[in-house]
Motif scaffolding. Structure first.
Motif, PDB file in Angstrom:
ATOM      1  N   LEU A 144     -13.992  -0.948  -3.960  1.00 38.73           N
ATOM      2  CA  LEU A 144     -14.204  -1.838  -2.813  1.00 38.73           C
ATOM      3  C   LEU A 144     -13.823  -1.164  -1.497  1.00 38.73           C
ATOM      4  CD1 LEU A 144     -12.937  -5.250  -4.243  1.00 38.73           C
ATOM      5  CD2 LEU A 144     -15.290  -4.440  -4.022  1.00 38.73           C
ATOM      6  N   LYS A 168       0.828  -1.197   0.000  1.00 37.86           N
ATOM      7  CA  LYS A 168       0.000   0.000   0.000  1.00 37.86           C
ATOM      8  C   LYS A 168       0.865   1.250   0.000  1.00 37.86           C
ATOM      9  CE  LYS A 168      -3.747   0.010   2.459  1.00 37.86           C
ATOM     10  NZ  LYS A 168      -4.682   0.048   3.611  1.00 37.86           N
ATOM     11  N   ASP A 189      -5.961  -8.822   2.183  1.00 37.46           N
ATOM     12  CA  ASP A 189      -4.848  -8.723   1.238  1.00 37.46           C
ATOM     13  C   ASP A 189      -4.571 -10.108   0.681  1.00 37.46           C
ATOM     14  OD1 ASP A 189      -2.376  -7.168   0.139  1.00 37.46           O
ATOM     15  OD2 ASP A 189      -1.551  -9.010   0.988  1.00 37.46           O
ATOM     16  N   LEU A 211     -12.644  -3.815   2.435  1.00 45.17           N
ATOM     17  CA  LEU A 211     -13.972  -4.247   2.016  1.00 45.17           C
ATOM     18  C   LEU A 211     -15.073  -3.508   2.766  1.00 45.17           C
ATOM     19  CD1 LEU A 211     -13.367  -8.075   1.628  1.00 45.17           C
ATOM     20  CD2 LEU A 211     -13.212  -6.280  -0.098  1.00 45.17           C
ATOM     21  N   THR A 248     -10.351  -5.460   6.307  1.00 42.65           N
ATOM     22  CA  THR A 248      -9.336  -5.307   5.262  1.00 42.65           C
ATOM     23  C   THR A 248      -8.779  -6.676   4.919  1.00 42.65           C
ATOM     24  OG1 THR A 248      -8.733  -3.106   6.058  1.00 42.65           O
ATOM     25  CG2 THR A 248      -7.162  -4.221   4.626  1.00 42.65           C
ATOM     26  N   SER A 277      -8.811   0.246  -2.482  1.00 43.15           N
ATOM     27  CA  SER A 277      -7.999  -0.915  -2.860  1.00 43.15           C
ATOM     28  C   SER A 277      -6.632  -0.480  -3.344  1.00 43.15           C
ATOM     29  CB  SER A 277      -8.681  -1.720  -3.983  1.00 43.15           C
ATOM     30  OG  SER A 277      -9.856  -2.323  -3.536  1.00 43.15           O
ATOM     31  N   TRP A 290      -3.219  -7.687  -4.052  1.00 41.75           N
ATOM     32  CA  TRP A 290      -4.427  -6.854  -3.981  1.00 41.75           C
ATOM     33  C   TRP A 290      -4.815  -6.702  -2.519  1.00 41.75           C
ATOM     34  CZ3 TRP A 290      -8.626  -6.866  -8.236  1.00 41.75           C
ATOM     35  CH2 TRP A 290      -9.615  -5.919  -7.937  1.00 41.75           C
ATOM     36  N   ALA A 314      -7.545  -4.702  -0.075  1.00 43.48           N
ATOM     37  CA  ALA A 314      -8.812  -3.983  -0.193  1.00 43.48           C
ATOM     38  C   ALA A 314      -9.454  -3.770   1.170  1.00 43.48           C
ATOM     39  CB  ALA A 314      -9.778  -4.756  -1.090  1.00 43.48           C
TER      40      ALA A 314
END
Length: 785
Positions: A386, A40, A462, A455, A460, A389, A451, A453
């Protein structure tokens, strides 16, 4: 490269890129800070908000006023998951301090610098109570003053960063800020030896719109000796002189483009004392009456050259952050053996009517390892996808090379004939022979996608997937899924599951040497045969393959206020086909090898084999709080690691079925299971008032059990739990000048005393837990200008 093996991942990554590129073109630019374990590119979260356990250690206090003068020992007393114990009487392992996480091997921890893979050392640890049969990363080749912070990811991360990240990842973040500072330090043991001098300076200068940080460091650590009066051995710290220079900077170009560079070089001269040779029963086999009638101590001198370079370019393409980088690292170790002799040369001279003289110094050869890594990383944060993300993907190409250089003939020849009179080679460390010399290389390619996100505001997730292909043993694919749930403002639940792998190192594949070991004080020549050699093939040892792991982590964090934080994480690491150094095979326990060994003039042989499965279970806990106390502030910190590693299976190759007890003896099994203490905790108190800061730190080392040379019925060596205390006092004399004094292990605590005939280093204090040197004291001055 076999393209079909990586094609599915490549197609997935390209599809992902094309499907969301339009979103990227509209997204706003954000300040980018990354913590290891996440791709991130947002302002970094605190360690109580990360998906997996991450400890972030600012190095400013350590460099300004700490009692440890190198990175490995600094982390040893900061991080309970990290273990690094200086060895003595362990040949090359005395010259380079190995380090590891969570009780696993040093080659199962990946080290990054500024987020880029750092090379391992050329050395294979063969002796010592820690990390036998492994290679690792030399943490002490990085100058302390150049470091901004160290991030310790306590979770498997092979799917994110590749091979070696089974136990976790250590990321060393270097400084690139403006301003200058310098440190001068002195320390010594209470016994009066081991004098330690440090001089270091950092200067960050504005250049081409960016900042270039330059760090120079000189360290001179004297030899220590804990041998009893009358004992000819030297038992203690290696003598070390380091000269280190590092550059680190980042410079803007047009638009969002930036270039960055890191360059470092260290030259180390180190000298370790080998086992003593006697003046009576070692003549003529290992000594000469004409040269050392009262015995002698050979010295293993190592000249180590470590080089590191990162060059990279960051840009933005269609709203995506791109990072193209080239990393190169190399490590070379060359041996010179002094205060020694080749007993076979001396004996041949004596038989020819001479005095019985041999040269007393030899170039014993050495080895080198280099690694070049090309990375291309792409990432972007989508605030509206989402719930937010971060999508990242990339590719890596890595080329590695390993070589062994033979020593001069006098360092290895048997001048008076095999099995007769004097033994071959330089005493203390026989030189590498022409048959040991090698020059091998390999390459690997990788693709990854990640990825992360949000949600929901509380949840969260990954997911990461990585495919790699190695030119020498094939392909592998690893995956990771991590998540966190914000149960309330104070509580966070988190967990992760992943698969991992570690490729056999070139050092393990091709290292070859004949050396002298001491078993219960008696010398024995041993050959370490490389994979694919005549001896290894005769023993039925198959080609090495990758280790595979399964990691699970589950924990929570609790932060009731800005001043108090708690993290608790449970973990389990299962490793299949773990590569270990086998036990010693000889003509008695494996007659098939007898004739080959006799022809080489050696008594035993050992190999690297994918021979065991292990399971490691543990608990990590950290707690910190700060509060006003009187006119000052009290900071309290507790960190605890409890772990247990067990060998769950011995996987003997077909030709070695029935020889499991030799393949992995109880002594070698205990080195794997309890090479480090099964518990380690640090409880620290820091009180600051005005210009004064005092610190008290208690470090607890749990019990260890090690095997004996004799084996049953001789009981194993049990080391009781021990605790040491460090004290420090700092005075900010002026806004620019800080003066610090203190002591480490101030109560002079040492490991449990043992029978020296059964310990690994042949002394009644072995190099376990916190070592055998006892109390030390230091003074340090830090000046900022």
């Amino acid at each position: 490269m076999q393209a079909p093996r990586l094609l599915p991942t490549a197609v997935a990554a390209l599809s992902l890129f094309s499907s969301v590129v339009a979103l990227a073109q509209d997204a706003s630019s954000l300040e980018r800070v990354t913590v290891v374990g996440s791709r991130k590119t947002l302002p970094a979260a605190s360690s109580t908000e990360t998906l997996v356990p991450v400890d972030i250690y600012s190095m400013s206090k350590v460099t300004e006023g700490g009692g440890q003068f190198d990175l490995a020992q600094s982390l040893q007393y900061l991080s309970p998951s990290f273990n690094s114990t200086r060895q003595t009487g362990a040949d090359g392992a005395d010259l380079i301090d190995s380090a590891a996480l969570r009780g696993l091997g040093s080659d199962q921890t990946l080290v990054l610098v500024n987020g880029k893979r750092r090379h391992t050392v050329a050395l294979v640890n063969l002796f010592g109570a820690r990390n036998r049969g492994t290679t690792g990363t030399d943490m002490n080749s990085l100058p302390l003053l150049a470091i901004d912070n160290v991030q310790v990811l306590r979770d498997g991360a092979a799917a994110q960063y590749g091979s070696d990240a089974i136990a976790g990842v250590i990321n060393v973040q270097l400084k690139k800020k403006a301003g200058c500072e310098a440190v001068a330090g002195y320390g010594q043991y209470s016994a009066g030896d081991g004098k330690n001098y440090l001089a270091s300076a950092y200067c960050g200068v504005k250049l081409a719109g960016g900042t270039l940080g330059v760090t120079g460091e000189w360290q001179d650590r004297g030899r220590s000796n804990r041998a009893d009066p009358g004992n000819p051995r030297t038992i203690g710290d290696t003598k070390v002189e380091n000269k280190t220079l590092y550059l680190n900077g980042e410079f803007p170009l047009a638009g969002a483009d930036k270039v960055y560079v890191t360059a470092g070089a260290q030259d180390r001269d180190a000298s370790s004392a080998a086992w003593a040779r006697n003046g009576d029963d070692d003549i003529p086999s290992r000594n000469s009456a004409a040269m050392y009638p009262n015995g002698f101590v050979p010295y293993i001198n190592g000249k180590i050259q470590d080089r590191y370079l990162i060059v990279g370019w960051k840009s933005v393409v269609a709203g995506w952050d791109t990072d193209l980088s080239q990393t190169y690292g190399s490590n070379k170790l060359r041996y010179n053996i002094s205060n020694t002799l080749n007993a076979s040369i001396a004996n041949k001279d004596l038989l020819a009517g001479g005095k019985g003289i041999s040269p007393n110094q030899f170039d014993a050869g050495g080895f080198g390892f280099s690694q070049a890594t090309t990375n291309f990383d792409v990432s972007h944060f989508f605030p509206d996808l989402l719930g937010g993300s971060n999508i990242a993907f990339g590719a890596e190409y890595r080329k590695e090379k390993y070589d062994i250089v033979a020593g001069e003939p006098g360092s290895y020849i048997d001048a008076d004939g095999v099995g007769f009179g004097g033994n071959a080679g330089s005493q203390g460390f026989p030189g590498f022979q022409p048959s040991d010399a090698t020059n091998k290389s390999r390459n690997s390619q990788a693709l990854y996608v990640d990825w992360e996100a949000n949600l929901t505001p509380a949840l969260t997730l990954d997911a990461a997937l990585r495919a790699e292909h190695y030119s020498d043993f094939g392909s592998t694919t690893t995956a990771k899924l991590a998540g966190s749930y914000k149960a309330s403002k104070e509580w966070l639940l988190r967990g992760a599951a992943s698969t991992g792998f570690r490729a056999p190192s070139l050092q393990q594949l091709y290292f070859s040497s004949t050396f002298t070991d001491f078993i219960s004080g008696k010398p024995l020549d041993v050959v370490l045969a490389p994979n694919g050699s005549k001896i290894a093939n005769a023993a039925g040892v198959p080609s090495l393959k990758q280790e595979k792991s399964k990691n699970v982590t589950l924990g929570f964090t609790f932060k009731p206020s800005a001043d108090t934080a708690l993290t608790v994480d449970l973990y389990q690491i299962k490793i299949r086909d773990r590569i270990v150094l086998s036990g010693r095979f000889d003509e008695d326990n494996y007659p098939k090898l007898g004739a080959i060994l006799q022809g080489l003039g050696v008594g035993q042989a050992q190999f690297f084999v994918n021979s065991i499965n292990t399971k490691t279970e543990g608990l990590d806990l950290t707690a910190s709080t700060r509060a006003r106390l009187g006119a000052g502030q009290l900071n309290t910190f507790l960190a605890l690691n409890v772990s247990r590693t067990q060998v769950t299976a011995i996987n003997a190759p077909a030709a070695l079925k029935g020889f499991e007890d030799v393949l992995l003896s109880e002594r070698e099994r205990l080195f794997i299971e309890q090479g480090g203490p099964r518990a380690k905790a640090t409880l620290g108190f820091e009180y600051s008032q005005g210009a004064w800061t005092s610190e008290a730190k208690v470090i607890y080392f749990g019990s260890q059990t090690q095997g004996t040379f004799s084996g049953p019925p001789v009981p194993n060596l049990h080391y009781k739990p021990k605790a040491s205390m460090d004290l420090g006092l700092s005075w900010q004399a002026t806004p620019a000048l800080k003066l610090s004094v203190g002591g480490n292990n101030v109560f002079n605590v040492k490991p449990t005393r043992q029978n020296p005939d059964e310990t690994d280093n042949g002394f009644y204090y072995d190099s376990v837990q916190f070592g055998l040197n006892g109390a030390s004291y230091f003074a340090r001055a830090h000046y900022r200008f």
